[in-house]
Scaffold this motif. Structure first.
Motif, PDB file in Angstrom:
ATOM      1  N   TRP B 103       6.449  12.599  -4.802  1.00 45.40           N
ATOM      2  CA  TRP B 103       4.574  12.600  -5.636  1.00 45.40           C
ATOM      3  C   TRP B 103       3.765  11.426  -4.797  1.00 45.40           C
ATOM      4  O   TRP B 103       4.206  10.119  -4.126  1.00 45.40           O
ATOM      5  N   LYS B 104       2.416  11.835  -4.657  1.00 48.41           N
ATOM      6  CA  LYS B 104       1.345  11.194  -3.754  1.00 48.41           C
ATOM      7  C   LYS B 104       0.150  10.046  -4.936  1.00 48.41           C
ATOM      8  O   LYS B 104      -0.215  10.895  -5.930  1.00 48.41           O
ATOM      9  N   ILE B 105       0.684   8.845  -4.763  1.00 45.35           N
ATOM     10  CA  ILE B 105      -0.473   7.890  -4.747  1.00 45.35           C
ATOM     11  C   ILE B 105      -1.426   7.119  -4.658  1.00 45.35           C
ATOM     12  O   ILE B 105      -1.192   7.054  -4.160  1.00 45.35           O
ATOM     13  N   SER B 106      -3.342   7.849  -4.951  1.00 40.45           N
ATOM     14  CA  SER B 106      -3.751   7.785  -4.004  1.00 40.45           C
ATOM     15  C   SER B 106      -4.860   7.261  -4.674  1.00 40.45           C
ATOM     16  O   SER B 106      -4.837   7.172  -5.877  1.00 40.45           O
ATOM     17  N   GLU B 107      -5.830   6.398  -3.986  1.00 43.10           N
ATOM     18  CA  GLU B 107      -7.156   5.704  -4.887  1.00 43.10           C
ATOM     19  C   GLU B 107      -7.901   6.502  -3.690  1.00 43.10           C
ATOM     20  O   GLU B 107      -8.405   6.489  -2.918  1.00 43.10           O
ATOM     21  N   ARG B 108      -9.058   6.613  -5.081  1.00 39.87           N
ATOM     22  CA  ARG B 108     -10.276   7.311  -4.719  1.00 39.87           C
ATOM     23  C   ARG B 108     -11.042   6.102  -4.674  1.00 39.87           C
ATOM     24  O   ARG B 108     -11.753   5.548  -6.376  1.00 39.87           O
ATOM     25  N   ASP B 109     -12.536   5.668  -4.254  1.00 38.77           N
ATOM     26  CA  ASP B 109     -12.629   4.390  -4.833  1.00 38.77           C
ATOM     27  C   ASP B 109     -14.335   5.196  -4.070  1.00 38.77           C
ATOM     28  O   ASP B 109     -14.984   3.170  -4.749  1.00 38.77           O
ATOM     29  N   LYS B 110     -14.648   5.796  -3.421  1.00 34.51           N
ATOM     30  CA  LYS B 110     -16.121   6.656  -3.173  1.00 34.51           C
ATOM     31  C   LYS B 110     -15.794   8.147  -3.180  1.00 34.51           C
ATOM     32  O   LYS B 110     -14.802   8.515  -3.241  1.00 34.51           O
ATOM     33  N   ARG B 111     -17.395   8.307  -3.239  1.00 40.73           N
ATOM     34  CA  ARG B 111     -17.314   9.881  -3.451  1.00 40.73           C
ATOM     35  C   ARG B 111     -18.875  10.427  -2.717  1.00 40.73           C
ATOM     36  O   ARG B 111     -19.444   9.110  -2.301  1.00 40.73           O
ATOM     37  N   PRO B 112     -18.313  11.150  -2.021  1.00 37.79           N
ATOM     38  CA  PRO B 112     -19.636  11.792  -1.307  1.00 37.79           C
ATOM     39  C   PRO B 112     -20.956  12.641  -2.258  1.00 37.79           C
ATOM     40  O   PRO B 112     -20.741  12.788  -3.548  1.00 37.79           O
ATOM     41  N   GLU B 113     -21.944  11.835  -2.086  1.00 36.15           N
ATOM     42  CA  GLU B 113     -23.146  11.915  -2.954  1.00 36.15           C
ATOM     43  C   GLU B 113     -24.187  12.838  -1.308  1.00 36.15           C
ATOM     44  O   GLU B 113     -24.134  12.273  -0.225  1.00 36.15           O
ATOM     45  N   GLY B 114     -25.458  13.675  -2.171  1.00 37.76           N
ATOM     46  CA  GLY B 114     -26.231  13.819  -1.145  1.00 37.76           C
ATOM     47  C   GLY B 114     -25.699  15.272  -0.754  1.00 37.76           C
ATOM     48  O   GLY B 114     -26.471  15.599   0.227  1.00 37.76           O
ATOM     49  N   TYR B 115     -25.446  16.136  -1.483  1.00 36.76           N
ATOM     50  CA  TYR B 115     -24.852  17.457  -0.204  1.00 36.76           C
ATOM     51  C   TYR B 115     -26.041  17.958  -0.466  1.00 36.76           C
ATOM     52  O   TYR B 115     -27.156  17.997  -1.728  1.00 36.76           O
ATOM     53  N   ASN B 116     -26.625  19.158   0.039  1.00 37.62           N
ATOM     54  CA  ASN B 116     -27.472  19.631   0.705  1.00 37.62           C
ATOM     55  C   ASN B 116     -27.553  21.077  -0.532  1.00 37.62           C
ATOM     56  O   ASN B 116     -28.248  21.639  -0.606  1.00 37.62           O
TER      57      ASN B 116
END
Lengths: 254, 428
Positions: B103-116
């Motif tokens: 298992w890979k445990i990863s953190e996500r604390d950003k997300r992309p915004e502003g798609y066209n």
């Protein structure tokens, strides 16, 4: 004598454990059942090596499993010896092609050549590791297909043809790659008559009941569906199972 | 002692700190893994280190059905082992009876915004309405911890897996079941090498099974496995491809005065752990903990009695199945103290240097958070002193099978049936 009683108690507890191991989720626990069979062997040796091994265990210490031998012996002696031609065949499922007598000494998990406590009818021949349950002049088949003793008891008077047919077919070689615990299974066969008392009731949900209640064996024989229908309990390959009738299926498939 | 208990849902089946001690993973009977993370040290609260809070929860294994054998495969997590951290993500191996998963445990604390072409909620925009273009940017978001299965190592074990151990090369690992040990490469899931096979040609001749296995912490060619007969075999993979012949056999002759019907059961080893130094290994059998010097095969160098008062109760313990309980054991970071569990929610620690030992209890009734644990004593026989507990009043349903010690600090994790306790040293 105390040791004998304790040994006897341990034997019955161990058999109960082996029996209830059938129903557990996740399949047979090889390690635990191996340990139980070792304890069973030790206790059995102590029990049998004590002088004056009685044909019947003392009533105080017995539960249904121990009560089996006398009735079984009676059934046997009552003139229903297993058809002799079945013996060789019955050896089949365990050791393909081997004579029923020959492998017995090896197969007997205790490795001893004394009679087992199920030797109700005057103890089998001590020079053989087979544990005769009955004064049957014929040798000891009950351990092969414990089904036999149960079947016999249930249907006194009718030779069981069905098992004979099925048993003739040895399991295909190479089917051993399995969670088969032959050692413990042959153990069950040794105590065949004792054990079938445990199986005379619906196995499910009756894990400890046989040890607590003092009921005599019933005459019901389970349908094939009954023995085979409980999921998670069949541990043998199909071909092996096909060679055995429902009784032995139930025992083997713990 | 700080205490934190969590998770009442299911029976805990394994506990493991990661290499830094920042993360603590637990597995349970329901196939779930819960990871706790230590809070960063709070400078203002100097009297305690960070507490452990839930970091991630995921379902590692599901119940399966083996149609060929008509057997249900339990989802219970038998073992978890962490990989050393190589990048931002954490990796661990978890296993049930049949299948090992990475298992890979990863953190996500950003997300992309502003798609066209996509709205913020994910719906696609009609391209004809797009009049200007913009570049999507990453914006901070609430921390999300994701667990994803990266490898599934299946179909290599006929019997129940009892151990996994990651090699010091960090590329391979072993998995052991009752009769066989397989060697895997972490990147390769479609094959493994069998390195130990003790299955007899005739199963009726079976006399012992493998109960635990572990790689040496420093020598990537060396591993040990313990058996139900109380022996430990050390194997060198350089000697041959199939390590059926051991390099060393560790076995202590049985004390004949202790012989009973249950001698064989209580000598079965339930856990084996190398010391961090690699010089010693520790084994746990039913009544004792033994420390072995790898250079001496004929007897252990130290033996500690965990609950010798149970020796006279073996028949009852056999009857209620407690004699089959598999206790684990662990070393502290400096290999000076060893710890293992017992009944009545007691756990024991043995100081190898001072030869002192202590019995403590993990229970909420008897210990308020932030109180110092009081040592316990079991009265084996005779007059029971005040504060002692008699053997007959021990609760054998309350057993501590799994314990873990932080690799660097004096923080321990102790699992009762369905609670996890974390204790730490009282800091002055």
């Amino acid at each position: 004598m105390e040791f004998k009683l304790e040994a006897h108690r341990i034997v019955s507890i161990s058999l109960g454990k082996i029996y209830s191991a059938r129903g557990q989720r996740g399949g047979l626990k090889l390690h635990k059942n191996l340990l139980v069979s070792l304890v069973l062997r030790s206790a059995r040796q102590v029990y049998l090596s004590e002088p004056g091994c009685p044909p019947e265990p003392p009533p105080a210490a017995c539960g249904p499993p121990e009560e089996e031998p006398p009735p079984c012996g009676t059934a046997w002696a009552a003139g229903e010896p297993p058809p002799p031609q079945d013996e060789a065949a019955r050896g089949g499922p365990r050791l393909p092609g081997a004579d029923c007598e020959g492998p017995r000494p090896r197969r007997c998990c205790c490795g001893c050549s004394c009679c087992c406590c199920a030797a109700a009818a005057g103890g089998g021949e001590a020079n053989r590791a087979d544990c005769a349950t009955a004064g049957a002049a014929a040798p000891p088949p009950p351990h092969c297909p414990r089904k036999r003793s149960a079947g016999e008891r249930g249907q006194a008077g009718s030779p069981v043809k069905k098992p004979r047919r099925e048993v003739e077919e040895p399991p295909p070689p190479g089917e051993q790659e399995d969670m088969e615990t032959g050692n413990v299974a042959s153990l069950i066969s040794i105590f065949g008559s004792s054990f079938s008392g445990l199986l005379s009731k619906e196995p499910k949900g009756r894990r400890r009941a046989p040890l607590d209640s003092g009921e005599a064996p019933t005459t019901t024989s389970p349908s094939p569906a009954e023995a085979a229908a409980e999921p998670g309990q069949i541990c043998c390959d199909e071909p092996v199972l096909r060679t055995l009738n429902p009784w032995s299926t139930a025992i083997v498939a713990f | 002692m700080t205490e934190c208990s969590a998770r009442f849902a299911d029976i805990i089946s394994t506990v493991e700190f990661n290499h830094s001690g920042e993360l603590l993973a637990t597995g349970d009977k329901g196939g779930r893994v819960v990871i706790f993370q230590q809070e960063q040290e709070n400078k203002t609260q100097s009297h305690s280190r960070g507490e452990y809070n839930v970091y991630s929860t995921f379902q590692s294994h599901e119940p399966e059905f083996d149609y060929l054998k008509s057997l249900e495969i339990e989802e219970k997590i038998n073992k978890i082992r962490w990989l050393p951290q190589k990048n931002a993500a954490q990796f661990l191996l978890s296993t049930n009876d049949k299948t090992i998963k990475l298992w890979k445990i990863s953190e996500r604390d950003k997300r992309p915004e502003g798609y066209n072409l996509k709205e913020e909620d994910g719906r696609y925009r009609d391209p004809t309405t797009v009049t200007t273009l913009r570049v999507p940017v990453f914006r901070p978001m609430d921390l999300m911890v994701e667990a994803s299965p990266r490898r599934i190592f299946a179909n290599a074990h006929t019997y129940h897996i009892n151990s996994i151990s990651i090699n010091s090369d960090y590329e391979t690992y072993l998995s052991a079941d009752d009769l066989r040990i397989n060697l895997w490469h972490l990147e390769i899931t479609d094959r493994s090498f069998n390195i130990v096979d003790i299955k007899p040609a005739n199963m009726e001749e079976l006399t012992e099974v493998i109960t635990a296995a572990e790689f040496h912490p420093n020598s990537c060619n060396t591993f040990v496995y313990s058996s139900s007969k109380g022996t430990i075999r050390l194997c060198d993979m350089r000697a041959s491809a199939l390590c059926d012949r051991h390099s060393k056999l560790f076995e202590e002759p049985e004390d004949p005065s202790n012989r009973s019907f249950f001698s064989e059961i209580i000598s079965s080893i339930s856990d084996v752990k190398f010391s961090h130094s690699g010089r010693y290994m520790m084994t746990r059998d039913y009544l004792s903990v033994k420390i072995w010097d790898l250079n001496m095969e004929n007897r252990p160098v130290e033996t500690y009695q965990v609950h010798e008062y149970l020796r006279s109760k073996l028949c009852s313990l056999y009857e209620n199945d407690c004699i089959f309980d598999k206790f684990e054991c662990c070393w502290n970071g400096s290999d000076s103290i060893v710890m293992t569990g017992s009944y009545n929610n007691f756990f024991r620690m043995f100081d190898r240097n001072t030869k002192r030992d202590i019995t403590l209890e993990a229970s909420r009734e008897n210990n308020k958070p932030r109180t110092v644990l009081k040592p316990r004593k079991v009265c084996a026989s005779g007059k029971r002193k005040k504060d002692e507990i008699s053997v007959d009043s021990l609760d054998f349903n309350k057993k501590i099978l799994h314990t873990a010690w932080h690799p660097k600090e004096n923080i321990i994790a102790v699992a009762t049936t369905n609670n996890l306790y974390i204790f730490q040293d009282k800091m002055n």
